[in-house]
Every structure is written in structure tokens, then in C-alpha cells.
Design an enzyme around this catalytic site. Structure first.
Site, PDB file in Angstrom:
ATOM      1  N   HIS A  90     110.137  35.424  -6.293  1.00 27.29           N
ATOM      2  CA  HIS A  90     109.429  36.414  -5.493  1.00 27.29           C
ATOM      3  C   HIS A  90     110.327  36.891  -4.344  1.00 27.29           C
ATOM      4  O   HIS A  90     111.352  36.296  -4.033  1.00 27.29           O
ATOM      5  CB  HIS A  90     108.132  35.822  -4.954  1.00 27.29           C
ATOM      6  N   GLU A 103     110.012  36.851  -1.121  1.00 22.91           N
ATOM      7  CA  GLU A 103     110.213  35.944  -0.003  1.00 22.91           C
ATOM      8  C   GLU A 103     111.328  34.936  -0.300  1.00 22.91           C
ATOM      9  O   GLU A 103     112.169  34.635   0.548  1.00 22.91           O
ATOM     10  CB  GLU A 103     108.911  35.189   0.302  1.00 22.91           C
TER      11      GLU A 103
END
Length: 361
Positions: free
Chosen positions: A52, A54
Site C-alpha cells: 500500500h 503508506e
């Protein structure tokens, strides 16, 4: 130092846009790590199953992630899927504050990610550039809640509302700049739909013919499966081929289509006419979050009458065809007041054509 700062969220949104059309059924997400007013890490979600945004930003920042502020376009997930929870990665990295543009509408998250960070002592807020973030992931937001794809109806038509001459000829109503836009729209969509009549008449490929572009799934809505073997769709393009048809079609025809590489979706309906709701739910179960509808007029009218269209994109060519093939058929209003009103949300030029974007009021 002011927190959160919009310029860093805009940067995250631009990063998220790089993954648009490639992450389905996941959302497109971008993330930026900032420390002392300087960007120390960037990342975006590249495709479903990959890390992802992040995590990408944390890896990019390395040791500089500790004590930094995270700007992310969607609330960090707090559950394990094909990848681990982003909230755990954020806490392990020692990030100080988190700004999310919007909460995740996924019921498995829906505020839980931000709450988990706050309980762990990470100052977390949301709402910065929220509308921009929702617009970027409008398909995901609809699909994750309703189970149905976001539907865009695209029509290339003459100024007098025809999508083909009376003979059925339609090449080309719009100009080359408009057609390039359509190929970009295909590349950004999970699936492209045409009706059986258009499929048999035009023998379209429905692929995104752009360098490095991903081909969408190609969906044919038809009441019969006979007469298909010679079609180019089976020989060219890389997108999965789906045929949506009444459940009454013969097993022999369905088996023949399957042997050619197509997948048959048998759907409920009446008198050989498929239910629009059942059709969209079936696509949603296949992981289709965004559907681009390209023709023909009966398919457009069928979806409009069912209230199934979310957005319309009209390519208006400076051309008159007189009696021809109507852009929308099978849908009629008894009075002007009973017609479906639209809100025009954008206009632009594409060569000599006018591109009009609208939504239903």
C-alpha cells in the site's frame, strides 16, 4: 508548524493518480512523509496485491520516517488482506501525525484505522482535500458500499443526436483527439460494455490502444450467443471477455463461447431482457468497480431507464446526420417535465469536437 498542510496532500493526490486504473478492486492511494517541512518519503499503491501507499512511503523514507508526518489520501487500513495492516506499519515506523484526506467507506475500516492510531497516541485527522480524494476513488466508493460498479456512459454523436448514419455506419463521428481520450478512459476503467447489436455490427476490439496501457475487461450484453466465432475480440486484445446474457441461453452456445475464451454470465430477467440491477451486481461480484458503456443506443436507454448511470460523457461532433441511429433509445419521457434532468459538470474542446460531462440531478 501548521498541520496539516494542503500542499502535501495535493502531492499525495498526484501520486495516487499514478495508480488510477491499475489498483482495482482496491482504491488508488498516494502517501507523502514530511519531516521539518521537507518531504522525506513518497509512495503510491501500484496494483492490487502490492504494498500500500503508506508502506511504499515508509520504505522510501527509511530512518527519516521516525517522527515524520504522514499525508495519505485514504484512511490507513487496520485489517490484514493480501498485505498487512497499514496502521501497524505506521506505528512501527514511529510516525508522529497522520492526515487522511477521507475515511475509508469499506465497512471493515470506516473510521477504525484512524481510531486505532489515536488510541496508540498518533495524532490523526481527516478531511483535508476530501472532495478531491472522493472524486479520485468514486468507483471504489460506490462498489465497496453497494456491490455495483460506477457506470460512465460515453456517447460520440452528431449535433443532432445521432450515433450512426441510418445505414448503421458510425466511423468516425468523432475526431482523432476524442478517440485518444476514449482510449485513456478505457485504460482507466475495469470494464467496457457494448450491446450485442453494436458488437455484431461493428466487431469492436474495446481495447486501450495506448503505449503501456492496460486493456479493460470487455463485456458484451446480448440476448443470444450464436454467430460469434469470427469476431476479432477473441483474437486480439488482452482483456478478459465477459458475455452477459439471459439464463435461458442454450448450454451448447454457452459452451462454445467458453471454448473460445469467453466467460458467460447467465442472469435473471423477463422475456429475454436482463435486469439492470442483476447485471451490475454480477459485474460487481467479478470485481468490476468501474464500467465504461460505449454503445449502442438501446443499451444506453436500458441503463438510463433503470437509473443505473452515474456519469455521462458526450463527444459532440460538428456534424449533422439527419435520420440516423438515436443516441438513446428504449427510454422515453411522456412530458418534458418528466425527462431526466442533468447537471453539466464540465466542458472542453477535443480538436473540433466538444466534450461534455454531466451527471443526473
Amino acid at each position: 508548524m501548521t498541520f496539516p498542510r494542503p500542499e502535501f496532500m495535493r502531492m499525495a493526490l498526484r501520486l495516487a493518480g499514478k495508480g488510477a486504473g491499475r489498483t482495482s478492486p482496491n482504491p488508488a492511494v498516494g502517501a507523502v512523509l514530511v519531516r521539518g517541512g521537507t518531504v522525506v518519503g513518497r509512495g503510491y499503491h501500484r496494483a492490487a496485491g502490492l504494498p500500500h501507499a503508506e508502506v511504499e512511503a515508509i520504505r522510501d523514507a527509511g530512518a527519516a520516517a521516525k517522527g515524520a508526518d504522514l499525508y495519505v489520501t485514504l484512511e490507513p487500513c487496520c485489517h490484514a488482506g493480501r498485505t498487512g495492516p497499514c496502521t501497524e506499519a505506521i506505528l512501527s515506523a514511529g510516525i508522529r501525525r497522520v492526515a487522511a484526506a477521507m475515511k475509508d467507506p469499506n465497512p471493515r475500516v470506516a473510521g477504525k484505522g484512524l481510531s486505532a492510531l489515536r488510541r496508540a497516541g498518533v495524532d490523526s485527522v481527516f478531511g483535508l482535500l476530501e472532495e478531491e480524494a472522493k472524486s479520485l476513488n468514486r468507483a471504489y466508493c460506490k462498489w465497496i458500499v453497494s456491490g455495483k460498479p460506477y457506470v460512465t456512459l460515453k456517447l460520440a454523436m452528431s449535433l443532432d443526436g445521432q450515433i450512426a448514419a441510418f445505414t448503421g455506419n458510425s466511423r468516425w463521428i468523432s475526431g482523432e483527439p476524442s478517440r485518444r481520450i476514449v482510449h485513456r478512459m478505457r485504460a482507466a476503467s475495469d470494464a467496457v460494455l457494448v450491446g450485442g447489436k453494436t458488437f455484431r455490427r461493428d466487431d469492436p476490439l474495446l481495447s486501450a490502444r495506448l503505449p503501456g496501457a492496460r486493456d479493460p475487461r470487455r463485456v458484451i450484453l446480448t440476448s443470444r450467443l450464436s454467430g460469434l466465432p469470427a469476431r476479432r475480440l477473441f483474437r486480439e486484445g488482452s482483456g478478459e471477455i465477459l458475455f452477459a446474457c439471459p439464463r435461458e441461453v442454450s448450454d451448447r452456445d454457452a459452451s462454445r463461447v467458453a471454448s473460445l475464451g469467453g466467460k458467460v454470465l447467465r442472469l435473471p430477467g423477463r422475456g429475454g431482457r436482463i435486469s439492470a440491477g442483476a447485471f451490475l451486481r454480477a459485474l460487481g461480484k467479478e470485481g468490476v468497480t468501474s464500467l465504461l458503456v460505449e454503445g449502442g443506443g438501446q443499451t444506453a436507454g436500458w441503463l438510463i431507464a433503470a437509473g443505473a448511470v452515474d456519469r455521462l460523457v458526450f463527444f459532440l461532433a460538428p456534424l449533422l446526420l439527419g435520420e440516423g441511429v438515436r443516441a438513446v433509445s428504449g427510454f422515453r419521457a411522456r412530458t418534458v417535465a418528466g425527462g431526466r434532468r442533468l447537471s453539466i459538470t464540465g466542458t472542453r474542446r477535443a480538436g473540433n469536437d466538444l466534450v461534455v460531462t454531466a451527471e443526473f440531478l
